[in-house]
Design an enzyme around this catalytic site. Structure first.
Site, short mmCIF file in Angstrom:
data_model
loop_
_atom_site.label_atom_id
_atom_site.label_comp_id
_atom_site.label_asym_id
_atom_site.label_seq_id
_atom_site.Cartn_x
_atom_site.Cartn_y
_atom_site.Cartn_z
N LYS A 71 0.85 -1.19 0.00
CA LYS A 71 0.00 0.00 0.00
C LYS A 71 0.89 1.24 0.00
CE LYS A 71 -3.59 2.34 2.59
NZ LYS A 71 -4.57 2.24 3.67
N LYS A 88 -2.29 -1.44 -3.79
CA LYS A 88 -3.14 -0.25 -3.72
C LYS A 88 -2.29 1.01 -3.79
CE LYS A 88 -6.24 1.97 -0.53
NZ LYS A 88 -6.58 2.16 0.83
C1 PBG Z 1 -7.22 3.48 5.54
C2 PBG Z 1 -7.67 3.24 4.15
C3 PBG Z 1 -7.54 4.16 3.11
C4 PBG Z 1 -8.18 3.59 2.02
C5 PBG Z 1 -8.67 2.34 2.41
N1 PBG Z 1 -8.32 2.14 3.73
C6 PBG Z 1 -6.94 5.51 3.10
C7 PBG Z 1 -5.59 5.75 3.61
O1 PBG Z 1 -4.80 4.86 3.83
O2 PBG Z 1 -5.27 6.93 3.84
C8 PBG Z 1 -8.33 4.25 0.69
C9 PBG Z 1 -9.51 3.86 -0.11
C10 PBG Z 1 -9.74 4.72 -1.28
O3 PBG Z 1 -9.06 5.73 -1.54
O4 PBG Z 1 -10.69 4.39 -2.02
N2 PBG Z 1 -6.41 2.67 6.16
#
Ligand code: PBG
Length: 338
Positions: A202, A262
């Site tokens: 991520k 992601k």
């Molecule tokens: C948080 C999380 C995020 C997303 C999913 N879980 C945001 C982040 O890490 O700041 C993003 C999902 C999206 O942008 O559609 N842990």
């Protein structure tokens, strides 16, 4: 006039296999179906639907609406839903106290959806950011995100989600070692069958912007405790690719059943490397910013919406993804003839 290429390769005409729909279908290498989709959904504590301005077409849903959506997912052949909470700002604090609340909106939504459509898998985000006033995924001390103390809170949250009936836990916090500790806790608590889909690779990304809107996330760098203005000390640097393989290797060793990359489309190279290296079910998250970009362009008439949706999702399959978490899931499933 020169016909050198044809003269050298007289029989090589790749257009032969593109000349009509039936042959294109016959030689197609990958196929997208509704079974490839995980519907990304936001639940809120109030009634009805509240549109998310930066994500046209997406609304926060009440618990009741989530249950209806689960029935819709079943009808459309969408195997699973990923649920994210929006809670009232007044309930947030520096340690995300409400994250493991057994009566909270996540627990209620999971139960309502499993009651309404038990055939649909429910995936829960294991992360504190919807519950912290600073918007970070971890506890903070002297401006630093604490790793191990955060994991303790995540385990409590994960066990609550398991008790509520979730099928997949998806740790999205990027703390080191969280999959292993969560897995152990699940085993000890009798949840041997709980699936873990780890947000293994991520990245610290600008493309999460609209999501933070959707869940009413605290503004990073502000709030009562000193905290960093970005998530770069735990989420990955977008310049890195080898590091993603190390993250994935660790999470698999620690007990993740599936892994995720992601954001999605800008990171297809990572998806492909992970699939090639590990051969485990690898998912990609087409995140809020990707959704918003496409919607903005299609609403302006700059892109053909239906074609753009299917092409973007198809690209994930071509890269080797087992499936895609996307806000387009219901729309895409309908386009696919569900
Ligand atoms: C948080 C999380 C995020 C997303 C999913 N879980 C945001 C982040 O890490 O700041 C993003 C999902 C999206 O942008 O559609 N842990």
């Amino acid at each position: 006039m020169s016909h050198a290429p044809l003269a050298a390769y007289p029989a090589l005409r790749l257009r032969r296999l593109r000349q009509s729909d039936w042959i294109r279908r016959l030689v197609r290498e990958t196929v997208l179906t509704p079974a490839d989709l995980i519907w990304s959904m936001v639940v809120h504590e109030g009634e009805g639907q509240v549109p998310v301005p930066s994500m046209p077409g997406v609304a926060r849903l009440s618990v009741k609406e989530c249950a209806k959506a689960a029935i819709e997912a079943r009808r459309l052949g969408i195997p699973a839903i990923a649920v994210f909470p929006h809670i009232d700002g007044s309930k947030k604090d520096a340690i995300g106290s409400k994250a493991a609340d057994p009566d909270g909106v996540v627990a209620r939504a999971v139960k309502a959806m499993k009651d309404a459509a038990p055939e649909v898998g429910i995936m829960c985000d294991v992360a504190l950011d919807p519950f912290t006033d600073h918007g970070h995924d971890g506890l903070i001390e002297n401006g630093k995100i604490l790793n191990d103390a955060t994991i303790e809170r995540l385990v409590a949250q994960g066990l609550m989600q398991a008790a509520a009936g979730a099928d997949i836990l998806a740790p999205s916090d990027m703390m080191d070692g969280r999959c292993g500790i969560l897995r152990q806790a699940l085993e000890s608590a009798g949840y041997q069958d709980m699936m873990i889909m780890s947000y293994a690779a991520k990245y610290a990304s600008a493309f999460y912007g609209p999501y933070r809107d959707a869940i009413g996330s605290g503004k990073l760098g502000s709030g009562p405790v000193e905290n960093p203005g970005d998530k770069k000390t735990y989420q990955m640097d977008y310049a890195n690719s080898d590091e993603a393989l190390r993250e994935v290797a660790l999470d698999i060793a620690e007990g993740a059943d599936m892994v995720m990359v992601k954001p999605g489309l800008p990171y297809l190279d990572i998806v492909q490397r992970v699939v090639d290296a590990f051969h485990v079910p690898t998912f990609a998250f087409q995140v809020s910013g990707e959704y918003a970009m496409m919607k903005a362009a299609t609403q302006n008439g700059w892109l053909d919406e239906d074609r753009a949706i299917l092409e973007s999702l198809g690209a994930f399959k071509r890269a080797g993804a087992a499936g895609i978490i996307t806000y387009f899931a219901p729309q895409a499933a309908k386009l696919l003839g569900a």
